[in-house]
Scaffold this motif. Sequence first.
Motif, mmCIF file in Angstrom:
data_model
loop_
_atom_site.group_PDB
_atom_site.id
_atom_site.type_symbol
_atom_site.label_atom_id
_atom_site.label_comp_id
_atom_site.label_asym_id
_atom_site.label_seq_id
_atom_site.Cartn_x
_atom_site.Cartn_y
_atom_site.Cartn_z
ATOM 1 N N GLN A 136 0.844 -1.188 0.000
ATOM 2 C CA GLN A 136 0.000 0.000 0.000
ATOM 3 C C GLN A 136 0.879 1.236 0.000
ATOM 4 N N ASP A 152 -6.623 4.837 8.324
ATOM 5 C CA ASP A 152 -6.347 3.531 7.742
ATOM 6 C C ASP A 152 -6.493 2.488 8.850
ATOM 7 N N ASN A 172 3.374 -0.960 4.006
ATOM 8 C CA ASN A 172 2.711 0.327 3.853
ATOM 9 C C ASN A 172 3.753 1.433 3.765
#
Length: 310
Positions: A136, A152, A172
């Motif tokens: 991500q 998130d 991430n």
Amino acid sequence: MADTPDQMQPWRGSVSLRFAPAADGTTQWQGGARSPLKLLRHFTAGDGRCVMPLLHTAGGLVGGDQLEIGLHAAAGSRSFLTSVAAQKIYGSRGRSRVQPQGRWAQIALQAELEAGADLEWLPQETVVFAGALLEQQQRITLAPGASWLGADVVRLGRTARGEDLGAGRFCNSLSIRRGEQWAVVERLSLEQEQLRHPHGMGGEPVLGTLIWIAPEPLASEQLTELLEGGRADRGGLSGTMAIGALEPGLIARYRGSSSQAARLWFFRLWRRIRAVQGLSEPSWPRTWPFQEAELALNPEPATTATTAAR
């Protein structure tokens, strides 16, 4: 001859949106989506803010799939985006004879906010199945006077079924900058080892982050009141929750077993952030679990929180 699952091409979905203020005080949008992403009917909130729900029609991502979301907020615009349902990331490792090591699913968000724009990005949680590989990336650029609120929530494994992340991995990358100054730069990589480690997830499956970049620095008293109120808002919720100041703004972290608890706490923080900005109070989003609305609006006293951190 039809493609076998090992031969199927990855699905690349995208959304491109531009928000701009209109003469009547509302915010209008332009743009479009490519399957499997879909824009549902937007509506205008009482303060003129454009509210846009996003739907992932495929229900989830498999290895190799890619989603790209591009947002541009023009000067003076106000917008709020959320998702209609949780984003599922299906297992990849050990599922293919051709690529037994698995393939990465990717979600990329890029947002650019002009001076005085106010953009809120609060999707529902992401559920990473056992053996799934998810990368991500979020890149946010703000002009002077712009405000960004992003959250998130990620569940690592379907714990209700007794499943953990297994051989999967969650990565991430987040960067937020205003001009030449970086407000937040983070790199995170979680595998099974980090989930168990006390300095990692400590055995908990849910990780949540909320970040607000304020349009201007807050007065000391105002910031103190906001942080103390946010800590009180942990009342009645399970998990470990911490909140601290950014320059300017705040960052809140959740670690625990309940994505609902993370969502409720973040909603309460959202209300406080709107109040600090002198904006209208947000209502519980129509696409979120409706049965949670009463819990979000009426927190119990802070002393009932099971675990808390500064």
